[in-house]
Scaffold this active site. Structure first.
Site, PDB file in Angstrom:
ATOM      1  N   CYS A 136       0.744  -1.213   0.000  1.00 52.21           N
ATOM      2  CA  CYS A 136      -0.029   0.126  -0.105  1.00 52.21           C
ATOM      3  C   CYS A 136       0.876   1.199   0.117  1.00 52.21           C
ATOM      4  O   CYS A 136       1.419   1.662   1.010  1.00 52.21           O
ATOM      5  CB  CYS A 136      -0.751   0.094   1.149  1.00 52.21           C
ATOM      6  N   CYS A 139      -0.286   4.131   2.316  1.00 54.30           N
ATOM      7  CA  CYS A 139      -0.086   3.816   3.842  1.00 54.30           C
ATOM      8  C   CYS A 139       1.420   4.160   4.149  1.00 54.30           C
ATOM      9  O   CYS A 139       1.644   4.787   5.144  1.00 54.30           O
ATOM     10  CB  CYS A 139      -0.479   2.446   4.049  1.00 54.30           C
ATOM     11  N   ASP A 140       2.275   3.590   3.278  1.00 52.51           N
ATOM     12  CA  ASP A 140       3.640   3.340   3.563  1.00 52.51           C
ATOM     13  C   ASP A 140       4.862   4.269   2.723  1.00 52.51           C
ATOM     14  O   ASP A 140       6.072   4.419   3.021  1.00 52.51           O
ATOM     15  CB  ASP A 140       4.118   1.894   3.260  1.00 52.51           C
TER      16      ASP A 140
END
Ligand code: NAP
Length: 309
Positions: A136, A139-140
């Site tokens: 993701c 997200c990261d």
């Protein structure tokens, strides 16, 4: 068992949340179950969404939060529970059993448990997950600001992730096993216009290397068979999704991959159990088709409950 609900909805992505919105308005008594993750499903981890009608450019997280607010505002409440199975009781009652040993009963069930990320299945992937291996970018990606990232895959997700990471990372390499991407043309054009994105086609990632953190990938050139070591700080795998249906295998008809066989009415082979959103067999898995399923599933639930004796 305290009570028998009209309906239990499993999953809080766009399909489950839409089902909840329609269930409230239909006056059904229902439970909305969500596993360990925050509600919103995969859409919540998507960056900019350009193809949801009426809301051009909305962030996935924003759209998901709005759906949760809308469902809760109408009176739905989310119960945290990881579902482990469904038992069929006499007279058509379904018992939804959860991993914490709690169980809930209802006349009808809508399964909207969605999909999870497919793994690459190469050495180093599991060991380095969370240490540079991610599924993701939204997200990261920020962890790799100004650094180098590899994206693996050739679909819309891979293209989206690469475009997103190009705005954060110094350099992005998109590695795909074929000589053409399957991502939408508009995404491919956007990708090719980015100076810090390199497309590496006809190539596969054979191994992810690193001691405690990703340092490199071993890449096989499918044309000449050579394997080379490519330095990178991160690997974002975007190689598709798998249905989250292990917990109901053996109960419902599924295709060879594990998607629950159901048509537009969301009806499965078991009367009173419906499958909505990405988890069912369908041509196109998108937020817009998931929300459509959520609405259709409740129509089917109502028809089923009307015939309930
Ligand atoms: P996808 O369309 O199934 O694409 C998966 C990609 O990964 C394919 O290019 C596939 O290669 C490759 N792949 C699969 N297994 C692999 C492996 N073991 N090693 C290397 N490569 C592998 O999945 P997706 O991109 O996640 O998209 C899922 C659905 O969401 C699609 O319907 C997509 O349109 C939708 N989506 C839409 C948007 C948007 O509209 N902006 C954004 C994201 C997702 P092959 O090509 O060789 O099969």
């Amino acid at each position: 068992m305290d009570r028998i609900y009209d309906l239990i909805i499993i999953g809080c992505g766009p399909a489950g949340l839409t089902a909840a919105i329609y269930a409230v308005r239909a006056g059904l008594s229902f439970l909305l179950l969500e596993g360990a993750y925050a509600p919103g499903g995969q859409a919540a981890n998507t960056g900019v969404i350009e193809n949801y009608p009426g809301l051009p450019g909305i962030q996935g997280s924003e759209l998901s939060e709005a759906m949760v607010r809308q469902a809760e505002g109408l009176g739905a409440s989310i119960t945290e529970a990881e579902v482990a199975g469904i038992e069929l009781l006499p007279e058509g009652v379904k018992r939804v059993c959860c991993r914490d040993a709690k169980a809930y009963e209802a006349k009808a069930v809508v399964i909207a448990s969605g999909t999870s990320h497919r793994r690459l299945g190469v050495p180093g992937e599991e060991e380095l997950e969370g240490c540079g291996v991610s599924y993701c970018a939204v997200c990261d990606g920020a962890f790799f600001r100004g650094r180098t990232a590899v994206v693996v895959g050739g679909g819309n997700t891979a293209a989206d992730e690469a475009v997103f990471l190009a705005g954060i990372c110094k350099e992005v390499k998109l590695i795909h096993r074929r000589d053409t991407l399957r991502a939408d043309r508009i995404l491919q054009e956007r990708l090719r216009a980015l100076e810090n994105v390199a497309l590496i086609l006809n190539a596969t990632v054979e191994e992810i290397c690193g001691d405690g953190a990703v340092e490199a990938v071993l890449v096989r050139n499918k044309t000449d068979g050579t394997v080379s070591r490519m330095k990178t700080d991160a690997v974002f795998a975007a190689v598709g999704t798998e249905p989250q249906t292990e917990w109901c295998r053996g109960l419902l008809d599924m295709d060879s991959v594990g998607y629950i066989r159901a048509g537009e009415d969301c009806a499965t082979n078991i009367p009173g159990i419906f499958a909505a959103g990405d988890v069912r067999t369908k041509k196109l898995r998108q937020i817009v088709t998931a929300v459509s399923d959520g609405a259709c599933a409740i129509k089917s639930v109502q028809e089923y409950l009307n015939a309930w004796s």
